[in-house]
Write a protein that holds these residues in place. Structure first.
Motif, short mmCIF file in Angstrom:
data_model
loop_
_atom_site.label_atom_id
_atom_site.label_comp_id
_atom_site.label_asym_id
_atom_site.label_seq_id
_atom_site.Cartn_x
_atom_site.Cartn_y
_atom_site.Cartn_z
N GLY A 37 14.06 -22.37 25.76
CA GLY A 37 13.08 -21.72 26.62
C GLY A 37 13.51 -20.30 26.94
N ALA A 38 12.54 -19.43 27.08
CA ALA A 38 12.78 -18.04 27.47
C ALA A 38 11.44 -17.36 27.71
CB ALA A 38 13.58 -17.29 26.41
N ARG A 39 11.46 -16.14 28.19
CA ARG A 39 10.22 -15.41 28.46
C ARG A 39 9.60 -14.82 27.21
NH1 ARG A 39 12.16 -11.42 32.96
NH2 ARG A 39 13.91 -11.43 31.55
N ARG A 40 10.40 -14.54 26.19
CA ARG A 40 9.88 -13.90 24.98
C ARG A 40 9.54 -14.94 23.91
NH1 ARG A 40 14.40 -9.51 23.83
NH2 ARG A 40 14.82 -11.20 22.41
N ALA A 41 8.27 -15.27 23.84
CA ALA A 41 7.79 -16.31 22.92
C ALA A 41 8.07 -15.96 21.46
CB ALA A 41 6.32 -16.58 23.12
N ASP A 42 7.93 -14.69 21.10
CA ASP A 42 8.16 -14.29 19.71
C ASP A 42 9.62 -14.51 19.30
OD1 ASP A 42 8.84 -12.21 21.51
OD2 ASP A 42 8.74 -10.72 19.90
N ALA A 43 10.53 -14.20 20.20
CA ALA A 43 11.95 -14.41 19.90
C ALA A 43 12.27 -15.90 19.82
CB ALA A 43 12.82 -13.74 20.97
N LEU A 44 11.62 -16.71 20.64
CA LEU A 44 11.84 -18.16 20.59
C LEU A 44 11.34 -18.74 19.27
CD1 LEU A 44 11.01 -19.47 24.16
CD2 LEU A 44 13.22 -19.33 23.05
N GLN A 45 10.20 -18.26 18.81
CA GLN A 45 9.68 -18.73 17.53
C GLN A 45 10.65 -18.39 16.40
OE1 GLN A 45 5.79 -16.92 17.52
NE2 GLN A 45 4.82 -18.80 18.26
N ASN A 46 11.19 -17.18 16.42
CA ASN A 46 12.16 -16.79 15.40
C ASN A 46 13.42 -17.65 15.47
OD1 ASN A 46 10.51 -14.75 14.43
ND2 ASN A 46 11.42 -13.19 15.75
N LEU A 47 13.88 -17.93 16.68
CA LEU A 47 15.06 -18.78 16.84
C LEU A 47 14.78 -20.18 16.33
CD1 LEU A 47 17.91 -19.40 17.77
CD2 LEU A 47 16.99 -19.73 20.08
N ALA A 48 13.62 -20.73 16.65
CA ALA A 48 13.26 -22.07 16.18
C ALA A 48 13.27 -22.13 14.65
CB ALA A 48 11.90 -22.47 16.72
N LEU A 49 12.78 -21.08 14.02
CA LEU A 49 12.81 -21.02 12.55
C LEU A 49 14.23 -20.97 12.01
CD1 LEU A 49 9.86 -18.57 11.78
CD2 LEU A 49 9.95 -21.02 11.29
N GLU A 50 15.07 -20.17 12.65
CA GLU A 50 16.48 -20.08 12.24
C GLU A 50 17.18 -21.43 12.35
OE1 GLU A 50 18.93 -16.72 13.61
OE2 GLU A 50 17.06 -15.89 14.41
#
Length: 57
Positions: A37-50
């Motif tokens: 979880g975090a405020r930046r949804a785009d960064a979370l999506q990238n992390l989930a992909l990684e």
């Protein structure tokens, strides 16, 4: 001390960068199911992909 992490569920807030991101990636590679979880949804999506590319869940 040998701690078994595989199969544990871990919730990490602030996972979009820094220590939170590094912790999420490390625990995912150790077999944990990671909830991020975090405020930046785009960064979370990238992390989930990684994490998924590394074989994590």
């Amino acid at each position: 001390m040998d701690i078994k992490l595989s199969g544990k569920v871990v919730v990490i807030t602030g996972a979009s960068s820094g220590i939170g991101k590094a912790t999420a990636m490390l625990l995912a590679t150790q077999g944990c199911k990671v909830v991020i979880g975090a405020r930046r949804a785009d960064a979370l999506q990238n992390l989930a992909l990684e994490i998924t590319e590394l074989g994590g869940a």
